[in-house]
Scaffold this motif. Structure first.
Motif, short mmCIF file in Angstrom:
data_model
loop_
_atom_site.label_atom_id
_atom_site.label_comp_id
_atom_site.label_asym_id
_atom_site.label_seq_id
_atom_site.Cartn_x
_atom_site.Cartn_y
_atom_site.Cartn_z
N VAL B 218 3.47 -58.54 2.44
CA VAL B 218 4.11 -57.45 2.98
C VAL B 218 3.04 -56.37 2.93
O VAL B 218 2.25 -56.28 2.29
N ASP B 219 3.35 -55.53 3.85
CA ASP B 219 2.43 -54.65 4.21
C ASP B 219 2.11 -53.55 3.23
O ASP B 219 2.90 -53.16 2.26
N ASN B 220 0.71 -52.81 3.20
CA ASN B 220 0.64 -51.99 1.98
C ASN B 220 0.91 -50.45 2.70
O ASN B 220 0.67 -49.49 1.81
N LEU B 221 1.79 -50.48 3.52
CA LEU B 221 2.30 -48.95 3.96
C LEU B 221 2.84 -48.36 3.04
O LEU B 221 3.54 -49.02 1.80
N LEU B 222 3.02 -46.91 3.04
CA LEU B 222 3.45 -46.09 2.00
C LEU B 222 5.19 -46.06 2.22
O LEU B 222 5.48 -45.94 3.53
N LYS B 223 5.76 -45.93 1.52
CA LYS B 223 7.12 -45.71 1.44
C LYS B 223 7.56 -44.38 1.48
O LYS B 223 6.55 -43.45 0.94
N THR B 228 3.53 -47.60 -2.44
CA THR B 228 3.28 -48.52 -1.46
C THR B 228 4.54 -49.53 -1.27
O THR B 228 5.13 -49.70 -2.39
N GLN B 229 4.63 -50.19 -0.32
CA GLN B 229 5.58 -51.18 -0.20
C GLN B 229 5.75 -52.19 -1.13
O GLN B 229 6.68 -52.36 -2.08
N PRO B 230 4.58 -52.63 -1.74
CA PRO B 230 4.49 -53.83 -2.84
C PRO B 230 5.04 -53.45 -4.15
O PRO B 230 5.73 -53.83 -4.87
N GLU B 231 4.51 -51.92 -4.32
CA GLU B 231 4.76 -51.24 -5.56
C GLU B 231 6.41 -50.90 -5.52
O GLU B 231 7.12 -51.11 -6.64
N TYR B 232 6.78 -50.61 -4.60
CA TYR B 232 8.16 -50.43 -4.23
C TYR B 232 9.01 -51.45 -4.56
O TYR B 232 10.10 -51.42 -5.34
N LEU B 233 8.65 -52.58 -4.04
CA LEU B 233 9.73 -53.79 -4.05
C LEU B 233 9.61 -54.48 -5.25
O LEU B 233 10.70 -54.60 -5.89
N PHE B 234 8.40 -54.48 -5.86
CA PHE B 234 8.10 -55.47 -7.16
C PHE B 234 7.99 -54.57 -8.35
O PHE B 234 8.16 -55.30 -9.32
#
Lengths: 948, 439
Positions: B218-223, B228-234
């Motif tokens: 998953v990309d490191n893009l900002l939500k 970041t997408q990983p932080e947001y998801l996990f």
């Protein structure tokens, strides 16, 4: 050394070219990604020529455009449109290149996105059976490393082409000389923005300059001190335009020191050798440029640090004087002529300041202007001549020579007119445009003031009105405010109370938007304006939010609310808090402007604010139509709400016309049809790539307007349907004491999407009073940025009074009281305490009295009574129509005429004290905050206590 | 035996990923598990099979780019299946667009894959929640999606297929699904996973295991909320990921292990992520680690002479390199990062025909070092030198960049994990000067 490094760079370039050719040849028929690193477009063109000559395989070239969004798809599309002229291409399969060079990544706007998506679809590249040569510069390479790690890891070591350092140094020197020439040519009229010099960040010239510096540093060569000094100048200008003032000053100072010392040395040398070269002149020119920029630096500093305004202007003056002295010594009267007005302008600012400096500055201004006049006459520099006349008019006004002032102002205007008439084109275009933007309004103001003093009041008003039209608050807010203040005084004195009031409001708004006014008063806070272009600020989202919001500790709230709008999970947000806590302000001056400039998933956000709920369907339809109109879209799914064709008005963008058309719907279709239209429009908006955000402000009003739950149900059902439409967000903002009313929404409409939990913690958003500590820092923040300093002891006492027994500070009260402090220039504890036993209350009362005063003495009593009639004994704020108010005034036996009542109502509404609830049938009036009720009732004379 | 240069050149292209199903590729395959410290996969399996066969577990797995995570997960699948579990392994990149993932996308992908797998062993479920959901989705999506009269399995298959290629459709769908994330999660548990587990147990099997591969991509893009997408998801929504009622292993981006959120994430999931390390080429004491080097040499020679056996290959080294030591040099300087090694090797082949001269290798190394060092900022150097000295790193965000930019490598031995500076950087003047100063 020279020949050596040139030769070794050449060898390395040759070797890289050979490797490139070999790799392309060996990779025939297979995908292979080859990175070529080259920082300079000129060099790239050379190498590509050489490659064409040396490579046995034909390398096709694809140039990406700055708007490219993808890499892979762009290549695919390119392949489909090209005929590669290959014999072996069969009819069925498309022709393919033998090798493909991709250039232009450095100019792609959305580079991170392009690289990121290329990285994700990297497996697709493997289907391309030919080598791809990707040209990158160091900046692109760095981004490749970050945004396309895996793709980058698919490549071997990048092949590197570079210029020899000697070549880079040569080109740097020529660019530096060019920069100084341009600045000397332009004169002192403004800070030349980097954009005009092609030097803005991200421009190709700028990027390559940065690369050159890095490459030179890596080659172990060093910049000679002269180049270093030029570079410091460039860096100083960069820092200056970013308002990084300390850095800017340091760079300018270092650069100045070099030019000065170099010139001194050269002079000593030449006089020892008794020779004479042009070297000194060139060095002195640059020294002069730096003196000018240090002066401009202090002028910027004066604006930024208003407390130090006068001392900073004094510093600026010193530098400008030095700069002119230098040019005079060098007998460069041409440059003196170009640079002298910076000094005149600063002297004028000092002259309008405080004594004792002021009178000295007036004298100096007069002398400087005389010098400027003769210089500009000699060169027939008409645009600058006009300004000289302007300064002479200022001097005359200061000496109360009204007739003389009038003549100079007229001459200034005439000169400008003639210049425009005589030289409609040519290189003067730019300076004329500047003169129109900055100076015509000034000349008109000067003329208007003289006329007023000479007793021609109506003429003066007309002149000031055109002055206002000619000037641009954005370009010169100080001038603009000066014009408005003068105009307001004239209008009020001649009994044009309403006009005077509108001008005053305008002035307050401008002052607030440009940071001259610390406190906004009772009205809600307006979005902040952009700053003066001479002091550009980076356009980050924070810059969009009004200063008061940002400074008021609410910035984080704006950001959190913004994120909620962007997160698909959060369909509904309920903002709640006490009255006057700033809910409407944060929505209107914080969230809405931020939303307007944000996109999520490439969708524009359409914020629709509904502040009242009489005929909510019509109001919503109208707001949606206007909101869409503002961004060039048409709401065409609202036939039952917009019955009259509104195309013509939409085209001209006239709100007034739109309103007029909406006032009389042809026939009132039933509510159901209107709701269906609204829903259809919201659904259609998805197709316009919008995220429609419905913001229901002051939602508690809804429960007054619709006291019967049966009346409310259609709205609830509408709300439910909205929550089921993609790309529709809903924000309800209401006073916390009405929060429990929302529970009936769950009951009357099934809100499955939010689990029937409208007051759930994921949905509610609380806004509270400031804590005393917050309030203190808010006051400091607000006053620090404007020219208004409050004593520390005063801030402490003020916050204690504001906090009262409950310990929280209501933002609206802070704004009202603060605005009064500023208007009366109360800045010390002593002055504050002299207001009376309860200074805070005094100030709120004064604020009310001010508005009454604005109505003019013939109307003051009417205003007072109307305010009273808009309060109720139980501390609430009844909604009343104009007719009701007129009736009650009559009962109270207050004499009034219809125009008088209209005037009073307009001023009360304009002041922000009273809210006008717009209806299609009739207008309703209401006091803006519960908070004011007790103050109004407290001080009302018994005469008109007739309702009891 | 003669070296087939064009084939060798292609086999060394760093963009080449080995497909174990491909016969030629299988010849290139080298099993590194013996030299990597600790058996990560055994731990994952033990947690499921031994510690908690009945209660659902949720574990996180990660590793450096291209270090063989998929291979290890496939081993885990085989292991668990032999113990009676029903294992659903899938590459989430097939169902998801890694640039743009939200929590309901992951749920729908899991539901899709689990259902497909269950159908293959004749377990059919009828989730009524989803039947309703699909009906409403048809109303919402303005483009016609033909899922009207179809059941759950084809419905969800069509939906995932259609939305992967169309960001527009996906975004529309998400508008509808995201606010209902909790409802969907409950429905997956109640109507899919629980019935499946019951049937499996009735058949005498162990429970259901889901291995979600490639989620590390998953990309490191900002939500929009600035995460970041990983932080947001996990991290932010890890709670929901954990609530699926079956054994589950998610591969996650390595960056999370080094982020400030590691603590919060571990708390959400109840355990720390398991990390797969590099092939070691040296020990903590900066001595050669022979077994690692031998394996890497074998890897290079397998690509040069796939037909030859191990013994033959040893005699053929000089057909590829001017001397055996040049190959050793290549292995050491790669730091045990397989793709890094291939990049350097490919660079040599780009320049000259084999046998590869030591001088050419040194030239490639030098250029790679220049390229690598160019963008290293002063603060990054400070961090690097600290890390090199302590051989460990703190949970600082900055270290993450160092690891992702391959400036710092992570290894594992019997004493746990340690960090070493990329050997190419270790030879830089800058690093040597620092070392001098240290001593």
């Amino acid at each position: 050394m020279n020949a050596n490094s040139e030769a070794s760079v050449q060898t390395a370039n040759d070797r890289a070219l050979k490797t490139l050719v070999r790799t392309i040849t060996l990779s025939q028929g297979e995908f292979s990604l080859i990175l070529v690193r080259c920082n300079y477009l000129r060099l790239r063109a050379q190498i590509q020529q050489q490659l064409k000559a040396a490579c046995p395989v034909q390398v096709s070239e694809l140039e990406l455009s700055h708007s490219s969004q993808t890499l892979y798809t762009t290549i695919r599309n390119y392949l489909e449109t090209q005929d590669f002229n290959r014999q072996d291409a069969s009819a069925s399969s498309p022709a393919l290149p033998q090798a493909l060079a991709v250039v232009g990544l450095e100019s792609v706007e959305n580079l991170n996105v392009v690289l990121g998506s290329a990285n994700l679809v990297r497996d697709e590249f493997l289907t391309l059976p030919f080598p791809i040569v990707l040209w990158v510069d160091d900046a692109v390479l760095d981004r490749l490393r970050h945004h396309a790690k895996d793709l980058k890891n698919w490549t071997s070591v990048a092949l590197h082409f570079t210029f020899p350092p000697e070549e880079l140094l040569r080109s740097l020197r020529s660019h530096a000389d060019q920069l100084f020439d341009t600045i000397l040519e332009a004169g002192s009229d403004r800070f030349l923005p980097n954009k005009l010099l092609n030097l803005e960040q991200g421009s190709r010239l700028r990027t390559e300059l940065d690369f050159a510096l890095k490459d030179i540093a890596q080659s172990q060569h060093s910049l000679d001190p002269e180049l270093q000094a030029s570079l410091n100048f460039v860096r100083g200008r960069d820092a200056h335009s970013r308002l990084e003032m300390e850095d800017a000053q340091r760079y300018y100072q270092a650069s100045l020191t070099y030019w000065h010392e170099a010139a001194q040395q050269q002079q000593a040398q030449e006089s020892a050798l008794e020779t004479h070269t042009s070297e000194i002149a060139a060095l002195r020119e640059k020294e002069g440029c730096l003196l000018l920029y240090l002066g401009l630096w202090w002028r910027s500093y004066a604006v930024l640090q208003r407390a130090a305004y006068a001392t900073a202007c004094q510093q600026a003056r010193e530098y400008f004087e030095q700069c002119l002295d230098l040019f005079r010594q060098q007998q460069r009267l041409d440059l003196v002529a170009k640079f002298i007005l910076a000094l005149a302008e600063t002297l004028q600012k000092l002259a309008q300041g405080l004594e004792p400096e002021a009178s000295e500055a007036w004298q100096r201004l007069e002398a400087v202007t005389q010098e400027a006049l003769s210089l500009h006459q000699a060169t027939n520099d008409r645009v600058r001549l006009a300004r000289d006349y302007g300064f002479l008019a200022e001097v005359a006004l200061a000496k109360a020579n009204w007739q003389e002032a009038k003549q100079w102002a007229e001459t200034a205007l005439k000169t400008l007119d003639q210049t425009e008439a005589q030289e409609p084109e040519a290189e003067l275009d730019d300076s004329i445009a500047l003169a129109e933007r900055y100076q015509r309004g000034w000349y008109l103001l000067l003329l208007g003031r003289s006329q007023a003093e000479l007793g021609h009041g109506e003429d003066a008003i007309a002149l000031l009105q055109s002055a206002q039209i000619c000037s641009d608050a954005q370009a010169d807010p100080v001038l603009y405010i000066r014009i408005l203040a003068q105009l307001r005084t004239l209008l009020f004195a001649r009994g044009h109370y309403l006009k005077a009031f509108h001008v005053k409001r305008k002035q307050q708004v401008i002052e607030q938007q440009f940071g001259f006014r610390a406190f906004a008063g009772a009205g809600r806070i307006e979005p902040q304006a952009d700053l003066h272009p001479a002091q550009p600020l980076p356009s980050s989202p924070e810059a969009i939010v009004a200063q008061e919001i940002a400074a008021s500790g609410r910035q984080q709230d704006v950001e959190r609310l913004l994120a909620r709008i962007g997160t698909p999970r959060d369909k509904l947000t309920v903002i709640h808090g006490p009255s006057g806590v700033g809910k409407s302000s944060i929505l209107n001056a914080g969230l809405v402007p931020a939303l307007r400039r944000t996109t999520f998933e490439a969708r524009q956000i359409l914020p629709i604010v509904l502040p009242n709920y009489n005929s909510w369907t019509e109001a919503l339809g109208r707001a949606i139509a206007q909101g869409m109109n503002a961004i060039g879209l048409k709401a065409n799914r609202l036939p039952s709400l917009l019955p009259v064709p509104v195309d013509a008005d939409l085209e001209t963008g006239s709100d007034a016309g739109l309103d007029a058309n909406l006032i009389s719907p042809a026939s009132p279709p039933d509510l159901q049809a209107k709701v269906q239209d609204l829903l259809a429009q919201l659904k259609q908006n998805q197709g316009f790539n919008l995220i429609t955000t419905l913001i229901f402000d002051q939602f508690e009003e809804f429960f007054f307007v619709c006291p019967d739950p049966l009346q409310r149900k259609p709205f609830y059902l509408f709300l439910r349907d909205c929550l089921n439409i993609p790309y529709v967000k809903v924000v309800l903002s209401l006073r916390e004491d009405y929060l429990h009313y929302l529970l009936e929404i769950d009951r009357l409409a099934n809100l499955e999407v939010i689990n029937n939990d409208i007051l759930g913690k994921d949905i509610r958003y609380y806004l509270g009073d400031f804590t005393p500590e917050d309030a203190e820092s808010v006051i400091r923040n607000l006053t620090n940025r404007s020219q208004f300093y409050l004593e520390d002891e005063l801030i402490v006492a003020l916050v204690r009074d504001l906090a009262g027994e409950l310990g929280g500070v209501r933002p609206i009260e802070l704004q009202i009281v603060g605005a009064q402090l500023q208007d009366h220039r109360i800045t010390t504890l002593q002055a504050y305490q002299q207001l009376g036993d309860n200074p805070k209350e005094q100030l709120v009362q004064r604020s009310l009295a001010n508005v009454v005063q604005d109505c003019g003495s013939p109307n003051a009593l009417i205003a007072q009574v109307v305010l009273f009639l808009l309060t109720a004994e139980d501390g609430t704020r009844p909604l009343k129509t104009r007719l009701e108010l007129a009736e009650e005034l009559r009962m109270a036996e207050i004499p009034f005429t219809t125009p008088q009542l209209d005037l009073v109502l307009e001023i009360l509404v304009g002041s922000g004290l009273v809210l006008k609830v717009l209806e299609t049938s009739t207008d309703l009036y209401q006091l803006v905050h519960d908070y004011l009720v007790s103050f109004i009732r407290q001080n009302s004379p018994d005469v008109y206590l007739v309702e009891d | 035996m003669k070296l087939d240069l064009p084939r060798f050149f292609k086999a060394c292209n760093p963009n080449k990923t080995l497909a174990v199903g491909n016969e030629e590729d299988r010849q290139y395959y080298i099993d590194f598990s013996t030299v990597r410290g600790g058996n990560i996969v055994r731990d994952l399996g033990r947690t499921i099979a031994r510690l908690s066969p009945d209660e659902p577990t949720c574990q996180l797995f990660t590793g450096h780019i291209g270090c063989g995570k998929s291979t290890e997960l496939l081993c885990l699948q085989a292991d668990l299946e032999s113990k009676g579990f029903h294992v659903v392994y899938f590459q989430s990149s097939q169902d998801l667009d890694m640039a743009d993932v939200d929590i309901t996308d992951i749920f729908m992908a899991i539901a899709h894959q689990v259902n497909r797998s269950l159908e293959s062993i004749q377990i059919k479920v009828k989730p009524s929640y989803f039947t309703n959901l699909f009906r409403e989705i048809i109303d919402i999506l303005q483009t016609p999606v033909d899922i009207s009269e179809v059941g759950f399995s084809t419905g969800i298959a069509t939906l995932t297929a259609r939305t992967k290629d169309s960001p527009r459709l996906r975004s529309q769908l998400r508008q509808y699904l995201e606010p209902r994330a909790n409802g969907i999660l409950d429905a997956i548990n109640r109507e899919l996973l629980e019935p499946a587990n019951q049937v499996l147990q009735a058949r005498g099997q162990q429970g259901l295991v889901v291995l979600v591969d490639n989620l590390d991509r998953v990309d490191n893009l900002l939500k929009p909320n600035g995460r970041t997408q990983p932080e947001y998801l996990f991290v932010d929504r890890g709670e929901q990921l954990k609530r699926l009622q079956c054994h589950i292993v998610y591969t996650i981006p390595l960056s999370l292990v080094f982020s400030n959120d590691l603590g919060r994430m571990s708390l959400r999931f109840g355990l720390k992520p398991k990390v797969l390390p590099m092939v070691p080429v040296q020990t903590r004491q900066h001595k050669d680690f022979e077994p690692g080097i031998t394996q890497l040499r074998e890897m290079v020679m397998a690509r040069a002479f796939p037909q030859a056996d191990v013994k033959q290959r040893q005699t053929l080294v000089t057909a590829v390199f001017d001397q055996s030591e040049t190959l050793n040099r290549l292995c050491r300087v790669s730091g045990g990062h397989v793709r890094n090694l291939l990049r350097l090797l490919y660079g040599c082949l780009q320049r000259e025909d084999p046998p590869i001269q030591r001088a050419v290798l040194e030239e490639v190394i030098r250029e790679d070092r220049d390229e690598l060092m160019g963008p290293i900022a002063e603060e990054e150097w400070e961090l690097l030198l600290q890390a090199a000295q302590r051989q460990s790193i703190s949970g600082d965000q900055d270290y993450q960049t160092l690891l992702q930019s391959l400036l710092l490598f992570e290894y594992r031995d019997q004493n746990g994990r340690w960090f070493g500076i990329n050997p190419i950087l270790a030879e830089s003047e800058r690093f040597k000067a620092w070392q001098q100063g240290e001593r």
